[in-house]
Design an enzyme around this catalytic site. Structure first.
Site, PDB file in Angstrom:
ATOM      1  N   LYS A  13       0.984  -1.517  -0.495  1.00 52.47           N
ATOM      2  CA  LYS A  13      -0.131  -0.300  -0.160  1.00 52.47           C
ATOM      3  C   LYS A  13       1.061   1.606   0.235  1.00 52.47           C
ATOM      4  O   LYS A  13       1.143   2.397  -1.152  1.00 52.47           O
ATOM      5  CB  LYS A  13      -0.658  -0.310   1.504  1.00 52.47           C
ATOM      6  CG  LYS A  13      -2.000  -1.092   1.137  1.00 52.47           C
ATOM      7  CD  LYS A  13      -2.744  -0.606   2.519  1.00 52.47           C
ATOM      8  CE  LYS A  13      -2.176  -0.628   4.078  1.00 52.47           C
ATOM      9  NZ  LYS A  13      -1.922  -2.103   4.278  1.00 52.47           N
ATOM     10  N   ARG A  88      -9.415   0.951   9.115  1.00 52.64           N
ATOM     11  CA  ARG A  88      -8.615  -0.078   8.945  1.00 52.64           C
ATOM     12  C   ARG A  88     -10.019  -1.398   9.821  1.00 52.64           C
ATOM     13  O   ARG A  88      -9.766  -1.957  10.462  1.00 52.64           O
ATOM     14  CB  ARG A  88      -7.686  -0.240  10.104  1.00 52.64           C
ATOM     15  CG  ARG A  88      -6.449  -0.825   9.087  1.00 52.64           C
ATOM     16  CD  ARG A  88      -5.002  -0.752  10.359  1.00 52.64           C
ATOM     17  NE  ARG A  88      -3.909  -1.053  10.265  1.00 52.64           N
ATOM     18  CZ  ARG A  88      -3.161  -1.377   8.916  1.00 52.64           C
ATOM     19  NH1 ARG A  88      -2.668   0.621   8.864  1.00 52.64           N
ATOM     20  NH2 ARG A  88      -1.842  -1.401   8.895  1.00 52.64           N
ATOM     21  N   ARG A 127      12.434  -5.479   4.926  1.00 49.56           N
ATOM     22  CA  ARG A 127      11.547  -3.663   4.629  1.00 49.56           C
ATOM     23  C   ARG A 127      12.261  -2.500   5.148  1.00 49.56           C
ATOM     24  O   ARG A 127      12.991  -2.990   6.353  1.00 49.56           O
ATOM     25  CB  ARG A 127       9.868  -3.392   4.778  1.00 49.56           C
ATOM     26  CG  ARG A 127       9.529  -1.695   4.862  1.00 49.56           C
ATOM     27  CD  ARG A 127       7.892  -1.930   4.861  1.00 49.56           C
ATOM     28  NE  ARG A 127       7.052  -2.216   6.176  1.00 49.56           N
ATOM     29  CZ  ARG A 127       6.175  -2.077   5.980  1.00 49.56           C
ATOM     30  NH1 ARG A 127       5.500  -1.475   5.606  1.00 49.56           N
ATOM     31  NH2 ARG A 127       5.595  -2.590   8.047  1.00 49.56           N
ATOM     32  N   ARG A 160      11.603  -1.428  10.664  1.00 51.21           N
ATOM     33  CA  ARG A 160      10.766  -0.670  11.539  1.00 51.21           C
ATOM     34  C   ARG A 160      10.277  -1.271  12.932  1.00 51.21           C
ATOM     35  O   ARG A 160      10.630  -2.850  12.750  1.00 51.21           O
ATOM     36  CB  ARG A 160       9.032  -0.799  11.418  1.00 51.21           C
ATOM     37  CG  ARG A 160       8.710   0.854  10.440  1.00 51.21           C
ATOM     38  CD  ARG A 160       7.526   0.407   9.324  1.00 51.21           C
ATOM     39  NE  ARG A 160       6.487  -0.031  10.092  1.00 51.21           N
ATOM     40  CZ  ARG A 160       5.216   0.533   9.768  1.00 51.21           C
ATOM     41  NH1 ARG A 160       4.798   0.650   8.206  1.00 51.21           N
ATOM     42  NH2 ARG A 160       4.316  -0.545  10.252  1.00 51.21           N
ATOM     43  N   ARG A 171       0.129  -8.941  13.665  1.00 51.34           N
ATOM     44  CA  ARG A 171      -0.195  -7.901  12.883  1.00 51.34           C
ATOM     45  C   ARG A 171      -0.820  -8.788  11.214  1.00 51.34           C
ATOM     46  O   ARG A 171      -2.143  -8.044  11.506  1.00 51.34           O
ATOM     47  CB  ARG A 171       0.592  -6.784  11.923  1.00 51.34           C
ATOM     48  CG  ARG A 171       0.979  -6.313  12.883  1.00 51.34           C
ATOM     49  CD  ARG A 171       2.302  -5.699  12.777  1.00 51.34           C
ATOM     50  NE  ARG A 171       2.498  -4.306  11.203  1.00 51.34           N
ATOM     51  CZ  ARG A 171       3.402  -4.338  10.459  1.00 51.34           C
ATOM     52  NH1 ARG A 171       4.874  -5.220  10.721  1.00 51.34           N
ATOM     53  NH2 ARG A 171       3.022  -3.095   9.599  1.00 51.34           N
TER      54      ARG A 171
HETATM   55  P1  AMP Z   1       1.206   0.951   9.012  1.00 59.36           P
HETATM   56  O1  AMP Z   1       2.394   1.634   8.848  1.00 59.36           O
HETATM   57  O2  AMP Z   1       0.142   1.031   8.054  1.00 59.36           O
HETATM   58  O3  AMP Z   1       1.041  -0.816   8.377  1.00 59.36           O
HETATM   59  O4  AMP Z   1       0.986   0.706  10.419  1.00 59.36           O
HETATM   60  C1  AMP Z   1       1.303   1.129  12.118  1.00 59.36           C
HETATM   61  C2  AMP Z   1       1.044   0.476  12.743  1.00 59.36           C
HETATM   62  O5  AMP Z   1       0.216   1.862  13.316  1.00 59.36           O
HETATM   63  C3  AMP Z   1      -0.592  -0.437  12.339  1.00 59.36           C
HETATM   64  O6  AMP Z   1      -0.267  -1.675  13.076  1.00 59.36           O
HETATM   65  C4  AMP Z   1      -1.284   0.138  14.353  1.00 59.36           C
HETATM   66  O7  AMP Z   1      -0.531  -0.055  15.751  1.00 59.36           O
HETATM   67  C5  AMP Z   1      -1.397   1.359  13.885  1.00 59.36           C
HETATM   68  N1  AMP Z   1      -2.462   1.924  12.569  1.00 59.36           N
HETATM   69  C6  AMP Z   1      -2.488   2.277  11.506  1.00 59.36           C
HETATM   70  N2  AMP Z   1      -3.570   2.885  10.515  1.00 59.36           N
HETATM   71  C7  AMP Z   1      -4.312   2.472  11.815  1.00 59.36           C
HETATM   72  C8  AMP Z   1      -5.478   2.854  12.000  1.00 59.36           C
HETATM   73  N3  AMP Z   1      -6.432   2.867  10.441  1.00 59.36           N
HETATM   74  N4  AMP Z   1      -6.537   1.716  12.384  1.00 59.36           N
HETATM   75  C9  AMP Z   1      -6.065   1.348  13.750  1.00 59.36           C
HETATM   76  N5  AMP Z   1      -4.290   1.668  14.259  1.00 59.36           N
HETATM   77  C10 AMP Z   1      -3.518   1.974  12.694  1.00 59.36           C
END
Ligand code: AMP
Length: 219
Positions: A13, A88, A127, A160, A171
């Site tokens: 994404k 999400r 990554r 990360r 996750r």
């Molecule tokens: P990402 O960078 O999109 O993989 O997000 C990293 C982390 O941020 C996720 O594992 C969640 O802990 C939190 N996070 C990101 N977007 C959301 C969302 N829309 N709702 C809830 N938690 C989020």
């Protein structure tokens, strides 16, 4: 064009959004990036969010929704966007619909990046992310020209904290339980477009450019 990207962690994404934001003149709004900035800056939201993010759990809906709503509302009138990592949960999708309906600017598409599980683990394990601008790289698939350095802003590349194998597995479970049901939500509204998340970013951009042209969403 107003787009939402769906798919598990590692579906691509972020890489897709980074590839199209300039080309399609869209604002790229990544909930994970916004949350990580808040964590780094140790704002009250960041301190709260960190407790969930470190464990691979979702941050509570109210916190993330407020953050995204503010970002979307701050865009210039008529400016399109690509939302990466939000919504999400179904509650977040409903809140987004309400906010966009209020602005009379409904969503055009939700793109689902359908990706093989084995590929996801390989992508996440390799990554690398720029600490300065959030640009994505991959140790073998997309290495930076200079090792450890972002060629976009010169920032330092890091892994990360939540890309550790045990957190990755959790996750993915969280995705299946809380986020995958959104596919039906958008499909039932006629907004979902499936895309092959296993292909390269370049091939994905080409496929979706052709599809959106055909749908009259891109010139
Ligand atoms: P990402 O960078 O999109 O993989 O997000 C990293 C982390 O941020 C996720 O594992 C969640 O802990 C939190 N996070 C990101 N977007 C959301 C969302 N829309 N709702 C809830 N938690 C989020």
């Amino acid at each position: 064009m107003r787009l939402v990207l769906l798919g598990p962690p590692g579906a691509g994404k972020g890489s897709f959004a980074q590839a199209v934001r300039d080309r399609w003149a869209l604002a790229h709004i990544a909930s994970g990036d916004l949350l990580r900035e808040a964590v780094k800056a140790k704002t009250p939201l960041g301190v709260e969010a960190d407790r969930y993010m470190a464990r691979g759990e979702l941050v509570p809906d109210a916190l993330v929704t407020a953050l995204i709503r503010e970002r979307v509302a701050g865009l210039d009138a008529g400016r399109g966007f690509v939302l990466d990592g939000f919504p999400r949960t179904e509650a977040q999708a409903v809140a987004l619909d309400a906010a966009l309906a209020g602005a009379k600017a409904p969503l055009d598409r939700a793109v689902y990046l359908k990706t093989s599980p084995a590929l996801i683990v390989r992508r996440l394990a390799g990554r690398l992310v720029c600490a300065g601008c959030g640009q994505n790289y991959h140790a073998t698939n997309r290495p930076p020209p200079r090792e450890g350095v972002c060629d976009r802003c010169g920032g330092r590349l890091e892994t990360r904290a939540d890309d550790r194998p045990e957190t990755i597995a959790h996750r993915l479970e969280v995705y299946e339980r809380q986020t995958a049901p959104l596919l039906a939500y958008y499909r039932s509204r006629g907004l979902l477009r499936d895309a092959d998340g296993d292909q390269s970013v370049e091939a994905l951009v080409a496929a979706l450019t052709a599809a959106f042209r055909q749908d009259g969403l891109l010139a």
